[in-house]
Motif scaffolding. Structure first.
Motif, mmCIF file in Angstrom:
data_model
loop_
_atom_site.group_PDB
_atom_site.id
_atom_site.type_symbol
_atom_site.label_atom_id
_atom_site.label_comp_id
_atom_site.label_asym_id
_atom_site.label_seq_id
_atom_site.Cartn_x
_atom_site.Cartn_y
_atom_site.Cartn_z
ATOM 1 N N LEU A 64 48.030 50.679 36.184
ATOM 2 C CA LEU A 64 48.669 49.484 36.740
ATOM 3 C C LEU A 64 49.684 48.951 35.741
ATOM 4 O O LEU A 64 49.315 48.245 34.798
ATOM 5 C CB LEU A 64 47.620 48.414 37.051
ATOM 6 C CG LEU A 64 48.143 47.134 37.721
ATOM 7 C CD1 LEU A 64 48.558 47.420 39.161
ATOM 8 C CD2 LEU A 64 47.078 46.046 37.687
ATOM 9 N N ALA A 98 52.575 40.743 42.142
ATOM 10 C CA ALA A 98 52.146 42.070 42.589
ATOM 11 C C ALA A 98 50.873 42.491 41.865
ATOM 12 O O ALA A 98 49.929 43.013 42.483
ATOM 13 C CB ALA A 98 53.259 43.085 42.333
ATOM 14 N N THR A 99 50.824 42.256 40.559
ATOM 15 C CA THR A 99 49.658 42.648 39.762
ATOM 16 C C THR A 99 48.423 41.860 40.175
ATOM 17 O O THR A 99 47.340 42.430 40.382
ATOM 18 C CB THR A 99 49.941 42.414 38.265
ATOM 19 O OG1 THR A 99 51.100 43.167 37.879
ATOM 20 C CG2 THR A 99 48.749 42.843 37.417
ATOM 21 N N THR A 137 47.881 40.182 42.980
ATOM 22 C CA THR A 137 47.492 40.473 44.366
ATOM 23 C C THR A 137 46.607 41.709 44.414
ATOM 24 O O THR A 137 45.579 41.738 45.109
ATOM 25 C CB THR A 137 48.734 40.679 45.251
ATOM 26 O OG1 THR A 137 49.490 39.453 45.288
ATOM 27 C CG2 THR A 137 48.340 41.058 46.671
ATOM 28 N N TRP A 138 47.015 42.736 43.667
ATOM 29 C CA TRP A 138 46.174 43.938 43.571
ATOM 30 C C TRP A 138 44.804 43.587 42.987
ATOM 31 O O TRP A 138 43.773 44.085 43.451
ATOM 32 C CB TRP A 138 46.865 44.983 42.691
ATOM 33 C CG TRP A 138 46.037 46.210 42.468
ATOM 34 C CD1 TRP A 138 46.002 47.327 43.256
ATOM 35 C CD2 TRP A 138 45.104 46.431 41.411
ATOM 36 N NE1 TRP A 138 45.099 48.240 42.742
ATOM 37 C CE2 TRP A 138 44.525 47.711 41.616
ATOM 38 C CE3 TRP A 138 44.694 45.683 40.308
ATOM 39 C CZ2 TRP A 138 43.573 48.250 40.756
ATOM 40 C CZ3 TRP A 138 43.731 46.207 39.448
ATOM 41 C CH2 TRP A 138 43.182 47.484 39.679
ATOM 42 N N LEU A 139 44.802 42.706 41.994
ATOM 43 C CA LEU A 139 43.557 42.307 41.334
ATOM 44 C C LEU A 139 42.607 41.632 42.320
ATOM 45 O O LEU A 139 41.407 41.943 42.375
ATOM 46 C CB LEU A 139 43.887 41.352 40.178
ATOM 47 C CG LEU A 139 42.830 41.120 39.106
ATOM 48 C CD1 LEU A 139 42.578 42.390 38.333
ATOM 49 C CD2 LEU A 139 43.290 40.010 38.158
ATOM 50 N N THR A 156 42.516 41.882 45.609
ATOM 51 C CA THR A 156 42.017 42.868 46.582
ATOM 52 C C THR A 156 40.934 43.747 45.971
ATOM 53 O O THR A 156 39.892 44.002 46.587
ATOM 54 C CB THR A 156 43.177 43.742 47.089
ATOM 55 O OG1 THR A 156 44.160 42.912 47.704
ATOM 56 C CG2 THR A 156 42.688 44.764 48.090
ATOM 57 N N ALA A 157 41.176 44.208 44.746
ATOM 58 C CA ALA A 157 40.199 45.073 44.081
ATOM 59 C C ALA A 157 38.890 44.336 43.844
ATOM 60 O O ALA A 157 37.797 44.888 44.048
ATOM 61 C CB ALA A 157 40.776 45.576 42.760
ATOM 62 N N GLU A 202 36.906 44.098 47.079
ATOM 63 C CA GLU A 202 36.294 45.384 47.413
ATOM 64 C C GLU A 202 35.070 45.649 46.540
ATOM 65 O O GLU A 202 34.041 46.141 47.024
ATOM 66 C CB GLU A 202 37.319 46.503 47.224
ATOM 67 C CG GLU A 202 38.466 46.458 48.233
ATOM 68 C CD GLU A 202 39.569 47.447 47.917
ATOM 69 O OE1 GLU A 202 40.504 47.569 48.732
ATOM 70 O OE2 GLU A 202 39.500 48.099 46.850
#
Length: 391
Positions: free
Chosen positions: A109, A117-118, A120-122, A124-125, A128
């Motif tokens: 990453l 962007a970073t 947002t990914w965090l 979501t992860a 999950e």
């Protein structure tokens, strides 16, 4: 036993702190330890049990008469979300309050993709990973994040980070807090690594230095078993100490910085200049392991350069342990030998008499463990617990 006046100031949070050592205790034992009346102890325990911070254990404790009920800290009542973000990779974990890792994830990453962007990914992860563990956001008591640049710890905002375009002054705690519904603590990545290493592997050590040698170089300082951040959170930025009179330009804009001559990015650049296809610090270590004498020489010399700076710090701070972490630490004795060589030759004998210089025991996990430690120590501080229960 505390005096009567002192005992009256012992709230539920302080009682929880006693139980956090993992040992179950009876009401009588807690009364003896705190100096509180049995009735007050029962009130505190009832409040802690109502919030599920404490549970009655299945095993009772007998002192010869009728077995007495025992109580213990409920380590699984909440979870912490921890993230260690590096220049080019991220490691995340879901960890309970007993520091047991319930889920873990690593990914490439690039931090220069920008904060939204970073992060947002965090988010979501994390969602999950919570689902994988059977948890949800309502059970998250806090979020800890490490960033690869200067961070003003009080606000949790990056300050002019050289490899993080778009991140300067970005409100990381507020942005994540709105989406995860929990308090967010942010620190420099090396600081959380120092916390993780000290908490897990060196809890008995009073004075510890953690050096991260990766794309860049940084330092975390533990003094009297507490992380030392300095006035604004900039303590330990050894990567930008000038070590050479050459005109090599550092990413901070200055010339001759330690990071510019001994960091993983600098070594990779030196190898590319010789026609070797490498991208970063991990590639340099992989090349060394494959038998490259040039990579081995670069790593050993980087160790010497780091050792030169650390020798001054050893004379100034007198730590008992120096821990080497980051990607280049995976080179093992190649880098450690260079560091030891210079520190032991340039530091005062008294300062090195009992000095231990070792590789990190946690490796890549030091950051996420430290981020969780940072959150747990904040969330379970006696004052915080008392405020949470009052609210």
């Amino acid at each position: 036993m505390p005096s009567e006046g002192t005992a009256q100031g012992i709230g539920a949070g302080a009682m929880l702190a006693i139980l956090r050592d993992g040992q179950a205790r009876t009401r009588a034992e807690l009364a003896q330890l705190t100096g509180l009346a049995r009735s007050t102890v029962s009130q505190r325990l009832d409040a802690l049990m109502d919030h599920r911070w404490v549970v009655a254990t299945e095993d009772s404790i007998s002192s010869g008469g009728r077995p007495a009920a025992a109580f213990a800290f409920n380590e699984s009542v909440r979870v912490v979300l921890a993230a260690d973000l590096g220049a080019s990779h991220a490691r995340l974990a879901v960890i309970d309050l007993g520091m047991t890792v319930l889920a873990e994830r690593a990914a490439e990453l690039p931090i220069d993709g920008g904060p939204e962007a970073t992060l947002t990914w965090l988010v979501t992860a994390f969602q999950e990973m919570l689902a994988e563990t059977g948890r949800d956001l309502t059970q998250v008591c806090g979020v800890g994040v490490g960033l690869p640049g200067p961070v003003e710890h009080a606000s949790g905002r990056p300050v002019n980070p050289p490899i993080m375009p778009g991140w300067d002054a970005f409100p990381v705690p507020e942005w994540l807090g709105e989406r995860l519904g929990a308090p967010v603590l942010v620190d420099n990545d090396v600081n959380i690594m120092a916390l993780g290493e000290h908490w897990t592997a060196r809890p008995e050590v009073d004075h510890l230095i953690f050096i991260k040698i990766g794309t860049g170089i940084g330092c975390g300082i533990v003094s009297d078993r507490r992380l030392h951040r300095g006035a604004q959170g900039a303590a330990g930025d050894v990567g930008h100490i000038r070590v050479t009179s050459s005109d090599v330009v550092c990413r901070c804009g200055n010339v001759g910085c330690l990071e510019a001559v001994a960091g993983g990015a600098a070594m990779a650049a030196a190898l590319r200049a010789e026609g070797v296809d490498v991208q970063g610090s991990r590639d340099v270590v992989a090349l060394m392991r494959a038998g490259s004498a040039t990579a081995a020489q670069l790593i050993r010399q980087a160790g010497r350069e780091v050792g030169g700076v650390m020798a001054s710090i050893v004379n100034f701070f007198n730590p008992s342990v120096i821990v080497i972490g980051g990607d280049i630490a995976e080179a093992g004795e190649h880098v450690l030998a260079g560091i030891r060589e210079v520190i032991y030759s340039r530091s005062l004998p008294l300062a090195t008499q009992h000095l231990s210089i070792r590789a990190s025991e946690l490796g890549d996990r030091a950051g996420v463990i430290g981020a969780a430690v940072m959150v747990v120590e904040h969330v379970l501080a006696p004052g915080t617990i008392d405020q949470t229960m009052a609210g």
